[in-house]
Design a protein around this motif. Structure first.
Motif, PDB file in Angstrom:
ATOM      1  N   VAL A   1       0.831  -1.201   0.000  1.00 32.48           N
ATOM      2  CA  VAL A   1       0.000   0.000   0.000  1.00 32.48           C
ATOM      3  C   VAL A   1       0.869   1.257   0.000  1.00 32.48           C
ATOM      4  O   VAL A   1       0.618   2.207  -0.760  1.00 32.48           O
ATOM      5  CB  VAL A   1      -0.960   0.005   1.213  1.00 32.48           C
ATOM      6  N   VAL A   2       1.918   1.275   0.816  1.00 34.91           N
ATOM      7  CA  VAL A   2       2.784   2.455   0.876  1.00 34.91           C
ATOM      8  C   VAL A   2       3.532   2.639  -0.446  1.00 34.91           C
ATOM      9  O   VAL A   2       3.678   3.772  -0.934  1.00 34.91           O
ATOM     10  CB  VAL A   2       3.780   2.352   2.049  1.00 34.91           C
ATOM     11  N   LEU A   3       3.998   1.545  -1.033  1.00 36.58           N
ATOM     12  CA  LEU A   3       4.649   1.650  -2.347  1.00 36.58           C
ATOM     13  C   LEU A   3       3.673   2.201  -3.388  1.00 36.58           C
ATOM     14  O   LEU A   3       4.052   2.998  -4.254  1.00 36.58           O
ATOM     15  CB  LEU A   3       5.181   0.283  -2.783  1.00 36.58           C
ATOM     16  N   LEU A   4       2.418   1.796  -3.279  1.00 35.96           N
ATOM     17  CA  LEU A   4       1.404   2.304  -4.205  1.00 35.96           C
ATOM     18  C   LEU A   4       1.088   3.775  -3.935  1.00 35.96           C
ATOM     19  O   LEU A   4       0.715   4.511  -4.855  1.00 35.96           O
ATOM     20  CB  LEU A   4       0.132   1.457  -4.115  1.00 35.96           C
ATOM     21  N   PHE A   5       1.225   4.211  -2.688  1.00 38.63           N
ATOM     22  CA  PHE A   5       1.101   5.647  -2.391  1.00 38.63           C
ATOM     23  C   PHE A   5       2.064   6.443  -3.275  1.00 38.63           C
ATOM     24  O   PHE A   5       1.714   7.514  -3.794  1.00 38.63           O
ATOM     25  CB  PHE A   5       1.423   5.934  -0.925  1.00 38.63           C
ATOM     26  N   ILE A   6       3.283   5.933  -3.399  1.00 42.32           N
ATOM     27  CA  ILE A   6       4.298   6.633  -4.196  1.00 42.32           C
ATOM     28  C   ILE A   6       3.856   6.724  -5.649  1.00 42.32           C
ATOM     29  O   ILE A   6       3.970   7.785  -6.283  1.00 42.32           O
ATOM     30  CB  ILE A   6       5.659   5.915  -4.079  1.00 42.32           C
TER      31      ILE A   6
ATOM     32  N   THR B   1      12.214   6.980   2.352  1.00 41.66           N
ATOM     33  CA  THR B   1      12.948   7.974   1.556  1.00 41.66           C
ATOM     34  C   THR B   1      12.295   8.173   0.195  1.00 41.66           C
ATOM     35  O   THR B   1      12.103   9.309  -0.262  1.00 41.66           O
ATOM     36  CB  THR B   1      14.414   7.530   1.378  1.00 41.66           C
ATOM     37  N   PHE B   2      11.948   7.052  -0.475  1.00 40.04           N
ATOM     38  CA  PHE B   2      11.256   7.151  -1.761  1.00 40.04           C
ATOM     39  C   PHE B   2       9.932   7.898  -1.604  1.00 40.04           C
ATOM     40  O   PHE B   2       9.552   8.707  -2.458  1.00 40.04           O
ATOM     41  CB  PHE B   2      11.006   5.759  -2.335  1.00 40.04           C
ATOM     42  N   LEU B   3       9.228   7.605  -0.505  1.00 32.84           N
ATOM     43  CA  LEU B   3       7.943   8.271  -0.260  1.00 32.84           C
ATOM     44  C   LEU B   3       8.147   9.764  -0.017  1.00 32.84           C
ATOM     45  O   LEU B   3       7.418  10.602  -0.574  1.00 32.84           O
ATOM     46  CB  LEU B   3       7.255   7.628   0.944  1.00 32.84           C
ATOM     47  N   PHE B   4       9.129  10.117   0.787  1.00 28.72           N
ATOM     48  CA  PHE B   4       9.381  11.511   1.132  1.00 28.72           C
ATOM     49  C   PHE B   4       9.772  12.330  -0.101  1.00 28.72           C
ATOM     50  O   PHE B   4       9.378  13.495  -0.246  1.00 28.72           O
ATOM     51  CB  PHE B   4      10.493  11.594   2.186  1.00 28.72           C
ATOM     52  N   LEU B   5      10.543  11.718  -1.024  1.00 31.42           N
ATOM     53  CA  LEU B   5      11.041  12.427  -2.207  1.00 31.42           C
ATOM     54  C   LEU B   5      10.068  12.399  -3.381  1.00 31.42           C
ATOM     55  O   LEU B   5      10.340  13.011  -4.419  1.00 31.42           O
ATOM     56  CB  LEU B   5      12.392  11.841  -2.640  1.00 31.42           C
ATOM     57  N   ALA B   6       8.959  11.702  -3.233  1.00 27.57           N
ATOM     58  CA  ALA B   6       8.008  11.567  -4.344  1.00 27.57           C
ATOM     59  C   ALA B   6       7.264  12.873  -4.598  1.00 27.57           C
ATOM     60  O   ALA B   6       6.835  13.542  -3.661  1.00 27.57           O
ATOM     61  CB  ALA B   6       7.010  10.452  -4.048  1.00 27.57           C
ATOM     62  N   HIS B   7       7.133  13.223  -5.862  1.00 28.95           N
ATOM     63  CA  HIS B   7       6.272  14.346  -6.265  1.00 28.95           C
ATOM     64  C   HIS B   7       5.905  14.147  -7.735  1.00 28.95           C
ATOM     65  O   HIS B   7       6.575  13.399  -8.456  1.00 28.95           O
ATOM     66  CB  HIS B   7       6.949  15.696  -6.026  1.00 28.95           C
TER      67      HIS B   7
END
Length: 271
Positions: free
Chosen positions: A170-175, A238-244
């Motif tokens: 789920v968190v990976l899909l958030f990204i 880190t991937f989540l924080f840097l995602a945009h």
């Protein structure tokens, strides 16, 4: 475009990389439960993922009437055809219970893709459901299949692993949803569309903390494995924080989908 880049893009777009991630998660489940490696289960997950993901991605094109059958599309079909027969071959080497579980995963995938209702919508277009259906399928394939095929008794550890795997996916899909925010239909009501990018990241971090707490509860005196899980959670955070939304496609299609592969490699090095 250079040949290596074209081959790399084909590798990603033909779903081979995401299939490698599924293969890695199945191997991780075997390592977590100390199961003997079963190539039929892991390769069934790999081939089935190629078929399933390509079906989901290119089904709309195929049903549009007269799809453009360029060389690349023919190559995608060829890869899917080979993967289909690979999945069929592995399927008949699975136990009966494993075949039933894999059949249920197939039904969920079909329900997600095909229009079963008079208004010709499918579950993929239902507001807010996409992320949970995908995560549920990943849990079924990467946790339930290897455990069921090994015939081990289902305990609380199995439930905890299912919950943790669901959280991670789920968190990976958030990204993915953050990256795709600019292109997603507003009616999909993805998590970033509903609560915003910042709150999605906060929710993701909270879920990853829950993951680590569950991992600590299930550590069973295996400190090195807990350290590896912590590394993976930090990497995912880190991937989540840097995602945009302005990130290039490779950010998710290669780097984010590499998280399970990195996790598997670290566990294999430990063992």
């Amino acid at each position: 475009m250079t040949l290596p880049k074209r081959l790399f893009d084909f590798y990603l777009r033909s779903s081979l990389h995401v299939a490698l991630a599924v293969y890695a998660l199945i191997r991780i489940t075997e390592l977590i439960f100390y199961l003997p490696p079963n190539p039929y289960v892991s390769w069934f997950g790999f081939f089935g993922t190629v078929v399933g993901y390509n079906f989901v991605k290119y089904d709309a094109i195929a049903r549009s009437g007269k799809p453009k059958m360029g060389l690349q599309m023919k190559a995608f079909i060829g890869v899917s055809f080979v993967a289909f027969w690979g999945a069929v071959y592995c399927f008949f080497h699975l136990g009966l219970l494993t075949q039933i579980v894999s059949g249920l995963c197939l039904l969920v995938t079909a329900f997600y893709t095909l229009p079963f209702f008079p208004n010709k919508t499918n579950a993929r277009s239902w507001s807010g459901l996409k992320i949970y259906i995908v995560a549920l399928c990943w849990v079924g394939v990467t946790v339930a299949l290897p455990v069921c095929d090994a015939g081990i008794v289902l305990t609380s550890d199995f439930v905890l692993v299912c919950i943790k795997r669901f959280i991670l996916v789920v968190v990976l899909l958030f990204i993915f949803e953050i990256i795709d925010l600019a292109w997603d239909d507003p009616h999909l009501k993805t998590v970033p569309q509903q609560i915003g990018i910042t709150n999605t990241k906060r929710l993701g971090v909270f879920l990853l903390i829950v993951f680590l707490l569950l991992e600590l509860f299930q550590m069973n005196d295996s400190l090195p494995r807990f350290v590896i899980s912590t590394v993976i959670i930090v990497l995912t955070s880190t991937f989540l924080f840097l995602a945009h939304p302005k990130r290039p496609p490779y950010y998710t299609s290669f780097w984010v989908e590499s998280v399970p592969v990195i996790w598997c490699i670290l566990l294999l090095l430990l063992d």
